[in-house]
Scaffold this motif. Structure first.
Motif, PDB file in Angstrom:
ATOM      1  N   PHE A 116       0.796  -1.228   0.000  1.00 42.39           N
ATOM      2  CA  PHE A 116       0.000   0.000   0.000  1.00 42.39           C
ATOM      3  C   PHE A 116       0.828   1.277   0.000  1.00 42.39           C
ATOM      4  O   PHE A 116       0.258   2.368  -0.050  1.00 42.39           O
ATOM      5  N   LEU A 117       2.147   1.193   0.043  1.00 37.81           N
ATOM      6  CA  LEU A 117       2.994   2.368   0.210  1.00 37.81           C
ATOM      7  C   LEU A 117       2.689   3.469  -0.813  1.00 37.81           C
ATOM      8  O   LEU A 117       2.621   4.642  -0.453  1.00 37.81           O
ATOM      9  N   ASP A 118       2.472   3.111  -2.061  1.00 39.39           N
ATOM     10  CA  ASP A 118       2.213   4.112  -3.095  1.00 39.39           C
ATOM     11  C   ASP A 118       0.839   4.766  -2.968  1.00 39.39           C
ATOM     12  O   ASP A 118       0.583   5.793  -3.594  1.00 39.39           O
ATOM     13  N   ARG A 119      -0.052   4.184  -2.175  1.00 43.77           N
ATOM     14  CA  ARG A 119      -1.405   4.724  -1.999  1.00 43.77           C
ATOM     15  C   ARG A 119      -1.551   5.556  -0.721  1.00 43.77           C
ATOM     16  O   ARG A 119      -2.571   6.209  -0.527  1.00 43.77           O
ATOM     17  N   LEU A 120      -0.571   5.464   0.163  1.00 44.19           N
ATOM     18  CA  LEU A 120      -0.658   6.160   1.449  1.00 44.19           C
ATOM     19  C   LEU A 120      -0.467   7.659   1.276  1.00 44.19           C
ATOM     20  O   LEU A 120       0.337   8.088   0.462  1.00 44.19           O
ATOM     21  N   VAL A 121      -1.204   8.443   2.069  1.00 42.48           N
ATOM     22  CA  VAL A 121      -1.052   9.899   2.037  1.00 42.48           C
ATOM     23  C   VAL A 121      -0.342  10.428   3.279  1.00 42.48           C
ATOM     24  O   VAL A 121       0.203  11.517   3.258  1.00 42.48           O
ATOM     25  N   ARG A 122      -0.380   9.638   4.379  1.00 39.18           N
ATOM     26  CA  ARG A 122       0.273  10.025   5.629  1.00 39.18           C
ATOM     27  C   ARG A 122       0.884   8.802   6.288  1.00 39.18           C
ATOM     28  O   ARG A 122       0.339   7.703   6.184  1.00 39.18           O
ATOM     29  N   LEU A 123       1.977   9.052   7.022  1.00 38.96           N
ATOM     30  CA  LEU A 123       2.605   8.006   7.819  1.00 38.96           C
ATOM     31  C   LEU A 123       2.645   8.484   9.268  1.00 38.96           C
ATOM     32  O   LEU A 123       3.239   9.523   9.558  1.00 38.96           O
ATOM     33  N   HIS A 124       2.015   7.753  10.163  1.00 34.78           N
ATOM     34  CA  HIS A 124       2.106   8.006  11.600  1.00 34.78           C
ATOM     35  C   HIS A 124       3.150   7.017  12.106  1.00 34.78           C
ATOM     36  O   HIS A 124       2.863   5.820  12.224  1.00 34.78           O
ATOM     37  N   VAL A 125       4.363   7.503  12.366  1.00 32.11           N
ATOM     38  CA  VAL A 125       5.471   6.610  12.701  1.00 32.11           C
ATOM     39  C   VAL A 125       5.939   6.854  14.130  1.00 32.11           C
ATOM     40  O   VAL A 125       6.256   7.984  14.499  1.00 32.11           O
ATOM     41  N   THR A 126       5.979   5.788  14.894  1.00 32.43           N
ATOM     42  CA  THR A 126       6.649   5.826  16.185  1.00 32.43           C
ATOM     43  C   THR A 126       8.051   5.305  15.930  1.00 32.43           C
ATOM     44  O   THR A 126       8.241   4.133  15.602  1.00 32.43           O
ATOM     45  N   HIS A 127       9.026   6.192  15.995  1.00 34.68           N
ATOM     46  CA  HIS A 127      10.424   5.795  15.801  1.00 34.68           C
ATOM     47  C   HIS A 127      10.948   5.285  17.143  1.00 34.68           C
ATOM     48  O   HIS A 127      11.015   6.042  18.120  1.00 34.68           O
ATOM     49  N   VAL A 128      11.275   4.003  17.182  1.00 36.69           N
ATOM     50  CA  VAL A 128      11.768   3.373  18.403  1.00 36.69           C
ATOM     51  C   VAL A 128      13.290   3.511  18.402  1.00 36.69           C
ATOM     52  O   VAL A 128      13.956   3.078  17.453  1.00 36.69           O
ATOM     53  N   GLU A 129      13.820   4.122  19.439  1.00 38.49           N
ATOM     54  CA  GLU A 129      15.257   4.372  19.507  1.00 38.49           C
ATOM     55  C   GLU A 129      15.981   3.126  20.010  1.00 38.49           C
ATOM     56  O   GLU A 129      16.465   3.061  21.140  1.00 38.49           O
ATOM     57  N   ALA A 130      15.999   2.127  19.131  1.00 45.12           N
ATOM     58  CA  ALA A 130      16.650   0.848  19.393  1.00 45.12           C
ATOM     59  C   ALA A 130      16.963   0.222  18.042  1.00 45.12           C
ATOM     60  O   ALA A 130      16.442   0.668  17.014  1.00 45.12           O
ATOM     61  N   GLU A 131      17.823  -0.781  18.030  1.00 47.65           N
ATOM     62  CA  GLU A 131      18.156  -1.497  16.788  1.00 47.65           C
ATOM     63  C   GLU A 131      18.078  -2.996  17.024  1.00 47.65           C
ATOM     64  O   GLU A 131      19.095  -3.699  16.961  1.00 47.65           O
ATOM     65  N   PRO A 132      16.872  -3.496  17.251  1.00 47.69           N
ATOM     66  CA  PRO A 132      16.714  -4.927  17.505  1.00 47.69           C
ATOM     67  C   PRO A 132      16.871  -5.741  16.221  1.00 47.69           C
ATOM     68  O   PRO A 132      16.722  -5.224  15.121  1.00 47.69           O
TER      69      PRO A 132
END
Length: 171
Positions: free
Chosen positions: A114-130
């Protein structure tokens, strides 16, 4: 094509990881509250594995599950076998609920689809590198404009600090 915009809701580590073996590789109690606020009253498009990882159909929202299979793990979810049918079902449900948008909530294959159809991204950036086996596609700054970034927060029950970001598709 949907009458309502499609928006992503995702928690993502600094290395792009969103999952490991069908689970989230962190515990973020405060982010679950944000997830609830962002999705309440809206249809959510997700894959079968995402619904299984949630463990149930969430109250106050409609779960539209895009899957090649014919059976759903929980009663009350809506089955779609193509991206187009998922959007059509979600749009119909949004109309019934009076929702202004449709949330795309994962997993990795669903976000990519769906990436090409999305108009907004609500992103919680987690400050970790699991370590993980599911990743969110890279957020291309030529496509996405950062419109909001909240400072790092860690609440009780959070295993890592997070920053909330809102991106909008560039015109």
């Amino acid at each position: 094509m949907s009458e309502r915009p499609l928006v992503a809701v995702v928690a993502m580590a600094m290395n792009g990881v969103i999952g490991r073996e069908g689970e989230m590789p962190w515990r973020l109690k405060s982010d679950l509250k944000r997830y609830r606020q962002l999705t309440m009253g809206k249809p959510m498009i997700m894959g079968r594995k995402t619904l299984v990882s949630i463990g149930r159909v969430l109250d106050g929202r409609d779960s539209v599950v895009l899957s090649r299979g014919r059976e759903l793990p929980f009663e009350g979810a809506h089955l779609a076998d193509t991206a187009e049918s998922a959007v059509a079902i979600a749009d119909d449900l949004a109309g019934r609920r009076g929702a202004e948008e449709i949330a795309v909530v994962g997993g990795a294959e669903i976000y990519r689809l769906f990436l090409d159809r999305l108009v907004r991204l609500h992103v919680t950036h987690v400050e970790a590198e699991p370590e993980g086996d599911a990743r969110f596609p890279p957020i291309d700054p030529r496509v996405w404009r950062l419109v909001r970034l909240d400072p790092a927060l860690t609440g009780p029950g959070d295993s890592a600090p997070t920053r909330y970001a809102l991106y909008e598709r560039r015109a």
